[in-house]
Design a protein around this motif. Structure first.
Motif, PDB file in Angstrom:
ATOM      1  N   LEU A 137       0.838  -1.191   0.000  1.00  0.00           N
ATOM      2  CA  LEU A 137       0.000   0.000   0.000  1.00  0.00           C
ATOM      3  C   LEU A 137       0.876   1.246   0.000  1.00  0.00           C
ATOM      4  O   LEU A 137       0.659   2.175  -0.791  1.00  0.00           O
ATOM      5  N   GLY A 138       1.867   1.271   0.878  1.00  0.00           N
ATOM      6  CA  GLY A 138       2.772   2.416   0.927  1.00  0.00           C
ATOM      7  C   GLY A 138       3.544   2.601  -0.364  1.00  0.00           C
ATOM      8  O   GLY A 138       3.740   3.724  -0.839  1.00  0.00           O
ATOM      9  N   THR A 139       3.980   1.482  -0.969  1.00  0.00           N
ATOM     10  CA  THR A 139       4.723   1.554  -2.219  1.00  0.00           C
ATOM     11  C   THR A 139       3.844   2.080  -3.350  1.00  0.00           C
ATOM     12  O   THR A 139       4.274   2.919  -4.156  1.00  0.00           O
ATOM     13  N   THR A 140       2.606   1.600  -3.426  1.00  0.00           N
ATOM     14  CA  THR A 140       1.691   2.046  -4.473  1.00  0.00           C
ATOM     15  C   THR A 140       1.373   3.531  -4.337  1.00  0.00           C
ATOM     16  O   THR A 140       1.389   4.286  -5.321  1.00  0.00           O
ATOM     17  N   VAL A 141       1.094   3.969  -3.121  1.00  0.00           N
ATOM     18  CA  VAL A 141       0.813   5.392  -2.886  1.00  0.00           C
ATOM     19  C   VAL A 141       2.032   6.238  -3.248  1.00  0.00           C
ATOM     20  O   VAL A 141       1.913   7.284  -3.909  1.00  0.00           O
ATOM     21  N   THR A 142       3.210   5.798  -2.855  1.00  0.00           N
ATOM     22  CA  THR A 142       4.428   6.555  -3.148  1.00  0.00           C
ATOM     23  C   THR A 142       4.688   6.632  -4.645  1.00  0.00           C
ATOM     24  O   THR A 142       5.006   7.701  -5.179  1.00  0.00           O
ATOM     25  N   ASN A 143       4.560   5.514  -5.344  1.00  0.00           N
ATOM     26  CA  ASN A 143       4.804   5.505  -6.787  1.00  0.00           C
ATOM     27  C   ASN A 143       3.836   6.402  -7.546  1.00  0.00           C
ATOM     28  O   ASN A 143       4.213   7.023  -8.546  1.00  0.00           O
ATOM     29  N   ARG A 144       2.587   6.485  -7.069  1.00  0.00           N
ATOM     30  CA  ARG A 144       1.593   7.272  -7.801  1.00  0.00           C
ATOM     31  C   ARG A 144       1.626   8.752  -7.448  1.00  0.00           C
ATOM     32  O   ARG A 144       1.420   9.608  -8.308  1.00  0.00           O
ATOM     33  N   TRP A 145       1.867   9.073  -6.198  1.00  0.00           N
ATOM     34  CA  TRP A 145       1.712  10.447  -5.736  1.00  0.00           C
ATOM     35  C   TRP A 145       3.030  11.212  -5.604  1.00  0.00           C
ATOM     36  O   TRP A 145       3.005  12.435  -5.397  1.00  0.00           O
ATOM     37  N   PHE A 146       4.175  10.533  -5.708  1.00  0.00           N
ATOM     38  CA  PHE A 146       5.469  11.195  -5.514  1.00  0.00           C
ATOM     39  C   PHE A 146       6.444  10.784  -6.617  1.00  0.00           C
ATOM     40  O   PHE A 146       6.475   9.622  -7.024  1.00  0.00           O
ATOM     41  N   THR A 147       7.227  11.767  -7.084  1.00  0.00           N
ATOM     42  CA  THR A 147       8.366  11.460  -7.954  1.00  0.00           C
ATOM     43  C   THR A 147       9.676  11.858  -7.298  1.00  0.00           C
ATOM     44  O   THR A 147      10.745  11.418  -7.723  1.00  0.00           O
ATOM     45  N   THR A 148       9.632  12.696  -6.283  1.00  0.00           N
ATOM     46  CA  THR A 148      10.800  13.031  -5.485  1.00  0.00           C
ATOM     47  C   THR A 148      10.530  12.663  -4.034  1.00  0.00           C
ATOM     48  O   THR A 148       9.376  12.467  -3.633  1.00  0.00           O
ATOM     49  N   ARG A 149      11.602  12.551  -3.252  1.00  0.00           N
ATOM     50  CA  ARG A 149      11.510  12.190  -1.835  1.00  0.00           C
ATOM     51  C   ARG A 149      10.832  10.847  -1.622  1.00  0.00           C
ATOM     52  O   ARG A 149      10.206  10.609  -0.582  1.00  0.00           O
ATOM     53  N   ARG A 150      10.952   9.963  -2.587  1.00  0.00           N
ATOM     54  CA  ARG A 150      10.312   8.658  -2.448  1.00  0.00           C
ATOM     55  C   ARG A 150      10.913   7.843  -1.309  1.00  0.00           C
ATOM     56  O   ARG A 150      10.195   7.128  -0.608  1.00  0.00           O
ATOM     57  N   GLY A 151      12.224   7.921  -1.157  1.00  0.00           N
ATOM     58  CA  GLY A 151      12.845   7.188  -0.057  1.00  0.00           C
ATOM     59  C   GLY A 151      12.327   7.662   1.289  1.00  0.00           C
ATOM     60  O   GLY A 151      12.032   6.861   2.177  1.00  0.00           O
ATOM     61  N   LEU A 152      12.218   8.972   1.459  1.00  0.00           N
ATOM     62  CA  LEU A 152      11.707   9.520   2.710  1.00  0.00           C
ATOM     63  C   LEU A 152      10.264   9.090   2.957  1.00  0.00           C
ATOM     64  O   LEU A 152       9.902   8.691   4.070  1.00  0.00           O
ATOM     65  N   VAL A 153       9.441   9.151   1.904  1.00  0.00           N
ATOM     66  CA  VAL A 153       8.027   8.782   2.066  1.00  0.00           C
ATOM     67  C   VAL A 153       7.889   7.300   2.406  1.00  0.00           C
ATOM     68  O   VAL A 153       7.123   6.924   3.296  1.00  0.00           O
ATOM     69  N   THR A 154       8.625   6.436   1.694  1.00  0.00           N
ATOM     70  CA  THR A 154       8.554   5.012   2.021  1.00  0.00           C
ATOM     71  C   THR A 154       9.078   4.739   3.425  1.00  0.00           C
ATOM     72  O   THR A 154       8.575   3.851   4.114  1.00  0.00           O
ATOM     73  N   GLY A 155      10.065   5.510   3.856  1.00  0.00           N
ATOM     74  CA  GLY A 155      10.549   5.349   5.219  1.00  0.00           C
ATOM     75  C   GLY A 155       9.486   5.702   6.245  1.00  0.00           C
ATOM     76  O   GLY A 155       9.290   4.994   7.235  1.00  0.00           O
ATOM     77  N   ILE A 156       8.777   6.805   5.992  1.00  0.00           N
ATOM     78  CA  ILE A 156       7.713   7.217   6.913  1.00  0.00           C
ATOM     79  C   ILE A 156       6.593   6.182   6.944  1.00  0.00           C
ATOM     80  O   ILE A 156       6.126   5.779   8.019  1.00  0.00           O
TER      81      ILE A 156
END
Length: 438
Positions: free
Chosen positions: A130-149
């Motif tokens: 779920l986190g990976t899908t949300v990150t891939n769709r809604w973010f192109t930068t700071r993906r590492g930070l978002v997946t970490g959160i």
């Protein structure tokens, strides 16, 4: 709340919405995370009420973990087919039903069915896919930070709920604790419905950090077929097996053993179950810090080397854990809690980054299969940990074996090639062809 794109530039509110979507997805992950520690604090109450062995209780936890892992890649494909919001709402309803039905059980097989199957199915749909899908769709930068959160969300759920659940069990009974979890899952559902959206294009926005508007992709039919197709192509690449092997060891050395057997192991040394559960909650606090920091580092450093360092340090902690176990909270135990918390889920952002590097748009599904290996490792440790304790009267052999396994995982991480191979790039093209049906 509706945001727009003005003069070809993403507005500030558009960026805010991406973070709101991530936050709401994180709430769902937090609630799902609260379910993962319950087998550990349920062991003693269930043994007292039903006289079940640790192995029987561990079996239900193992089924839960296996389904948690096997559901994840299919959930990622279902999100592409039916949308993120629908899948998350259905998953929350499933975990609530499983928790309520568990309060009505009278036999060990029912615990395996209600908790192992239903809760495992629901929480698997709310995992880091779920986190990976949300990150891939809604973010192109700071993906590492978002997946970490978002990765830290599952342990944050343990931190928030575990002390209260343990207190409830001690003060009242284990059934009210499960009903509380079910109510928490149901309470989150309206928030998911109101805030979570499947794609930025639904609101006329671009992904956070992107300069290009991305139209909403068409629903991908045949979710089950696509999930297996992605697995087939990924299984032909070496990085997949290296990541899966390392992540299986990761699962065995974290939630497989710690969240199921740490409290009983500490109780063997005379520590009250409530105190041990509180220590697990503190592990959750530092887990949040460590996972977010790992996400930040993943944006800047080689994820392979990060994985190797994390596994080596975790292995050292496992080997020394028997020396730190006492009836009271000692300084060495506090050092273990802090260090283990920082390392516990720190492996997730580098693994997601490597999946994205090698497998592109299908990285969420590939990570789901990698996470399945994680959960198989966790299930093995959960079951064998209980059997080992029943057989030898001690958890010490388990800690030593897992320490050695972590050293092996560090080597697997370093063997992964730094860039995709030609065959991996060809697989990406094959994935795109199978997904679009061309």
């Amino acid at each position: 709340m509706h945001d727009t794109i003005t003069n070809g530039h993403q507005t500030k509110d558009s960026g805010r919405r991406a973070w709101w979507v991530a936050a709401v997805a994180g709430v769902a992950i937090i609630v799902a995370g609260a379910f993962s520690t319950m087998p550990g604090i349920l062991q003693d109450p269930l043994r007292q009420d039903f006289h079940w062995s640790r192995g029987s209780i561990g079996l239900a936890a193992s089924v839960n973990m296996i389904l948690y892992g096997l559901t994840a890649p299919y959930a990622a494909a279902l999100m592409d087919r039916f949308g993120i919001r629908r899948v998350v709402i259905a998953a929350l309803g499933t975990v609530a039903a499983g928790a309520v039905l568990t309060t009505l059980m009278s036999a060990a097989w029912q615990f395996t069915l209600f908790w192992g199957f239903l809760v495992g199915l629901g929480t698997g749909s709310l995992s880091m896919t779920l986190g990976t899908t949300v990150t891939n769709r809604w973010f192109t930068t700071r993906r590492g930070l978002v997946t970490g959160i978002l990765s830290s969300g599952s342990v944050l759920g343990q931190m928030v709920f575990l002390p209260a659940l343990s207190w409830t069990i001690d003060r009242y009974d284990w059934r009210p604790a499960l009903v509380s979890l079910a109510l928490a899952a149901l309470a989150v559902t309206p928030l998911i419905y109101l805030v979570l959206r499947d794609h930025p294009a639904d609101l006329g926005q671009r992904p956070y950090g992107s300069h290009v508007f991305t139209p909403r992709p068409e629903p991908v039919p045949g979710a089950a077929r696509r999930t297996l197709t992605v697995l087939r192509h990924a299984a032909r690449t070496v990085p997949f097996w290296l990541l899966a092997g390392a992540f299986a060891i990761c699962g065995a050395s974290t939630n497989g053993i710690m969240w199921t057997h740490f409290t009983p192991a500490a109780h063997d040394h005379g520590m009250p179950a409530t105190t041990a559960s509180t220590l697990l909650a503190f592990i959750g606090i530092f887990n949040v810090v460590g996972t977010i920091a790992s996400g930040w580092l993943t944006d800047r450093l080689d994820p392979r080397r990060l994985l190797a360092v994390y596994f080596l340090l975790r292995g050292l902690l496992m080997v020394t854990l028997p020396l730190t176990m006492t009836a009271t909270v000692s300084a060495p135990m506090l050092v273990f809690v802090v260090a283990f918390g920082l390392l516990d889920l720190a492996t997730v952002p580098p693994v997601i980054a490597l999946c994205r590097t090698f497998y592109g748009d299908d990285s969420a599904i590939v990570f789901g299969w990698t996470n399945a290996a994680h959960q198989i490792g966790a299930a093995s440790a959960s079951f064998l940990g209980g059997v080992t304790r029943d057989t030898f009267g001690s958890y010490n052999p388990v800690w030593l074996a897992l320490g050695a396994a972590c050293a092996a995982a560090a080597l697997l991480s370093l063997v992964i090639r730094p860039r995709p191979t030609v065959s991996a790039e060809a697989d990406q093209e094959a994935y795109a062809t199978s997904a679009t049906g061309r």
